[in-house]
Design a protein around this motif. Sequence first.
Motif, short mmCIF file in Angstrom:
data_model
loop_
_atom_site.label_atom_id
_atom_site.label_comp_id
_atom_site.label_asym_id
_atom_site.label_seq_id
_atom_site.Cartn_x
_atom_site.Cartn_y
_atom_site.Cartn_z
N UNK A 94 -165.84 -12.25 63.20
CA UNK A 94 -166.53 -12.06 64.47
C UNK A 94 -166.42 -10.60 64.91
N UNK A 95 -165.25 -10.00 64.72
CA UNK A 95 -165.07 -8.59 65.05
C UNK A 95 -165.93 -7.71 64.16
N UNK A 96 -166.01 -8.05 62.86
CA UNK A 96 -166.86 -7.31 61.94
C UNK A 96 -168.30 -7.28 62.41
N UNK A 97 -168.82 -8.44 62.85
CA UNK A 97 -170.20 -8.50 63.33
C UNK A 97 -170.38 -7.68 64.61
N UNK A 98 -169.40 -7.74 65.49
CA UNK A 98 -169.48 -6.99 66.75
C UNK A 98 -169.46 -5.49 66.48
N UNK A 99 -168.57 -5.05 65.58
CA UNK A 99 -168.50 -3.63 65.24
C UNK A 99 -169.79 -3.16 64.57
N UNK A 159 -175.29 -26.08 73.96
CA UNK A 159 -174.92 -25.73 72.59
C UNK A 159 -174.82 -24.22 72.45
N UNK A 160 -173.64 -23.73 72.09
CA UNK A 160 -173.40 -22.30 71.90
C UNK A 160 -173.56 -21.98 70.42
N UNK A 161 -174.23 -20.87 70.13
CA UNK A 161 -174.42 -20.43 68.74
C UNK A 161 -173.61 -19.16 68.52
N UNK A 162 -172.48 -19.29 67.83
CA UNK A 162 -171.66 -18.13 67.52
C UNK A 162 -170.34 -18.16 68.26
N UNK A 210 -173.23 -16.22 58.21
CA UNK A 210 -172.62 -15.01 58.78
C UNK A 210 -173.53 -13.81 58.60
N UNK A 211 -174.13 -13.67 57.42
CA UNK A 211 -175.04 -12.55 57.18
C UNK A 211 -176.25 -12.63 58.11
N UNK A 212 -176.80 -13.82 58.27
CA UNK A 212 -177.96 -13.98 59.16
C UNK A 212 -177.58 -13.62 60.59
N UNK A 213 -176.43 -14.10 61.04
CA UNK A 213 -175.98 -13.79 62.40
C UNK A 213 -175.77 -12.29 62.56
N UNK A 214 -175.20 -11.64 61.55
CA UNK A 214 -175.00 -10.19 61.61
C UNK A 214 -176.33 -9.46 61.72
N UNK A 215 -177.30 -9.87 60.92
CA UNK A 215 -178.63 -9.26 60.97
C UNK A 215 -179.26 -9.44 62.35
N UNK A 216 -179.11 -10.63 62.92
CA UNK A 216 -179.68 -10.89 64.24
C UNK A 216 -179.05 -9.99 65.31
N UNK A 217 -177.74 -9.82 65.23
CA UNK A 217 -177.05 -8.97 66.20
C UNK A 217 -177.44 -7.51 66.05
N UNK A 218 -177.57 -7.05 64.81
CA UNK A 218 -177.98 -5.66 64.57
C UNK A 218 -179.41 -5.44 65.04
N UNK A 247 -185.30 -9.39 52.86
CA UNK A 247 -185.72 -8.43 53.89
C UNK A 247 -185.72 -9.11 55.25
N UNK A 248 -184.95 -8.56 56.19
CA UNK A 248 -184.93 -9.05 57.56
C UNK A 248 -185.17 -7.85 58.48
N UNK A 249 -186.38 -7.75 58.99
CA UNK A 249 -186.79 -6.66 59.87
C UNK A 249 -186.45 -5.29 59.27
N UNK A 250 -186.66 -5.18 57.97
CA UNK A 250 -186.43 -3.91 57.28
C UNK A 250 -185.04 -3.76 56.71
N UNK A 251 -184.11 -4.60 57.11
CA UNK A 251 -182.75 -4.55 56.56
C UNK A 251 -182.67 -5.43 55.32
N UNK A 252 -181.94 -4.96 54.33
CA UNK A 252 -181.79 -5.71 53.08
C UNK A 252 -180.47 -6.46 53.05
N UNK A 253 -180.52 -7.69 52.54
CA UNK A 253 -179.32 -8.51 52.42
C UNK A 253 -179.22 -9.05 51.00
N UNK A 254 -178.02 -8.97 50.43
CA UNK A 254 -177.79 -9.35 49.04
C UNK A 254 -176.69 -10.42 49.00
N UNK A 255 -176.92 -11.49 48.25
CA UNK A 255 -175.97 -12.60 48.18
C UNK A 255 -175.38 -12.70 46.78
#
Length: 267
Positions: free
Chosen positions: A134-139, A258-261, A167-175, A200-208
């Motif tokens: 959670x801290x990683x996503x916030x930072x 319902x809280x998400x996150x 987690x990756x999707x949530x991080x992308x949404x926050x960014x 591709x998520x709004x121009x950001x790349x994500x690799x799994x």
Amino acid sequence: MAEQIRVVVVGAKGRMGRETVKAIINDEALAFVGAVDRTLDGVPVSQVLGLDAGEVQFSTDLEKTLLETQADVMVDFTTPAVMKGNIDKAIALGVRPVVGTTGMTPEEIAAWDAACKERGIGGLIAPNFAIGAILMMRFAAEAAKFLPHVEIIEMHHDQKLDAPSGTAIKTLELIAQEREKMGQGHPNEHETIAGSRGGDYEGMRVHSVRLPGYVAHQQVIFGGLGQTLTIRHDSINRESFMPGVVLSCKEVMKYEGMVYGLENLLF
């Protein structure tokens, strides 16, 4: 001593379920009252998991278990295929869902939010229960204000079904809340092997990455003029998620909707 919060664990035989049962048993504020698994019925939990679970037995019937145990909270670590029906059943019975399974849409979350509010109960869907994640996503969201060029590499065990991770999707949404949608890389770049530049998520790349030996890991890589910044989190084992799970079981009793996150409970 205050009355204990009665918790049923769905997917209790799985790797996350086992850790959850152990964490609930070891917390004085929580009472482990039920275990649901699609393959076990009437078998003592202690016999299968090797934990002191009292007289609790596995059941294949979620609704019956929630009713008979008078559960306050249902913790779900199952699969996307069955998780949605489990949430519906819990809310209909007035049981608060705490869900670590991912794969739902924003529309589904909004519908569950309305249903929880109608019943006067709380619920939580958490892509990641590790406090460090959670801290990683916030930072990462903070860093994106200054370094908007970013890619994510997430690495999980090879039995994980969804990609990218929640987690990756949530991080992308926050960014995405902190930077404008933009293209990255050379405008004429070409993939010799399809998909090698990732999703591709709004121009950001994500690799799994999916390999044996991993648990849950993510690095968020930012690039700027003459510099890079990497924010990384590693869950070495599944115990890392348990403080967040235990906290959620307690906090979900205090609100409606319902809280998400998990960050919404921490900050």
